[in-house]
Write an enzyme that holds these catalytic residues in place. Structure first.
Site, PDB file in Angstrom:
ATOM      1  CB  VAL A  86      -0.939  -0.009   1.223  1.00  0.00           C
ATOM      2  CG1 VAL A  86      -1.701   1.305   1.317  1.00  0.00           C
ATOM      3  CG2 VAL A  86      -1.916  -1.180   1.117  1.00  0.00           C
ATOM      4  CE  LYS A  87       2.861   4.538  -5.239  1.00  0.00           C
ATOM      5  NZ  LYS A  87       2.796   4.804  -6.707  1.00  0.00           N
ATOM      6  CB  ILE A  88       0.999   5.838   2.912  1.00  0.00           C
ATOM      7  CG1 ILE A  88       0.093   4.616   3.116  1.00  0.00           C
ATOM      8  CG2 ILE A  88       0.589   6.996   3.807  1.00  0.00           C
ATOM      9  CD1 ILE A  88      -0.005   4.135   4.538  1.00  0.00           C
TER      10      ILE A  88
END
Ligand code: E4P
Length: 221
Positions: A86-88
């Site tokens: 997951v990219k944050i």
């Protein structure tokens, strides 16, 4: 090292995965919108075209902490969570969300990095991957040089976070990062094609075939 395709173009991903050992695909909200498809359809097609050993790396869209956490859960359920990252973004809310998402057992890629200092804080917050935007950083200074320096800085501190250099616009930028020992890169399909399709190779192969055919009257051994 890991080499990702930075795209949601399913046909391009299928084409490149057919002959290159690709480690997965990275997307961002813009990349998903460019597909012209609903996000769920894009994720379904990625699951179809990639094996479970190839990572799917997808970004939260919400800008606030609670929204990021909820979307991280949603993204982490794609393909039963197998090899999902997951990219944050490295905003203030994002830097706060990174350790919370990590605490859920989700692999995190800190994105939207425009400086080595932002990358440093994301590494300290516990991100698994750091995505500096190499070409976009070039608008503010020596993007390539700063990312090369980042690779060395992380090694000095023994951070586990891996640089996943992103936002490339040409082969030379990719080449310089690979030469620095960058542990991961994500590259758009056109630049990947430019990395493998050298005109000199095609000319050499044509010459070999022509000489062989002239001498032996065939194009096989
Ligand atoms: C990757 O993870 C980034 O979202 C991407 O490489 C940004 O690339 P761009 O500068 O081409 O938009």
């Amino acid at each position: 090292m890991e080499f990702f395709i930075d795209s949601a173009d399913i046909e391009a991903i299928r084409e490149l995965c057919a002959f290159l050992p690709i480690d997965g695909v990275t997307t961002n909200p813009t990349i998903i919108t460019k597909s012209g498809k609903e996000p769920q359809q894009v994720f379904d097609e990625l699951c179809e075209v990639l094996t479970e050993d190839q990572k799917i790396i997808a970004q939260v869209v919400s800008a606030d902490y609670d929204g990021m956490l909820a979307e991280a859960d949603k993204l982490a359920s794609i393909r039963g969570g197998k090899n999902i990252v997951v990219k944050i973004p490295v905003t203030r809310e994002g830097l706060r969300a990174i350790p919370a998402v990590k605490a859920k057992g989700i692999t995190v890629l800190a994105t939207g990095i425009y400086s080595p200092d932002q990358a440093f804080w994301a590494a300290k917050a516990g991100a698994d991957y750091l995505a500096p935007y190499v070409n976009r950083m070039c608008s503010y200074g020596d993007g390539v040089g700063q990312v090369v320096e980042l690779v060395h800085t992380l090694a000095q501190y023994g951070f586990e976070a891996k640089v996943c250099a992103a936002s490339f616009k040409n082969v030379d930028q990719v080449h310089k990062l690979l030469a620095s020992g960058c542990p991961a890169v994500t590259v758009n399909p056109d630049t990947i094609r430019d990395m493998v399709d050298h005109p000199g190779t095609a000319i050499a192969m044509d010459e070999f075939a022509a000489h062989w055919e002239k001498a032996y009257g065939r194009t096989t051994l």
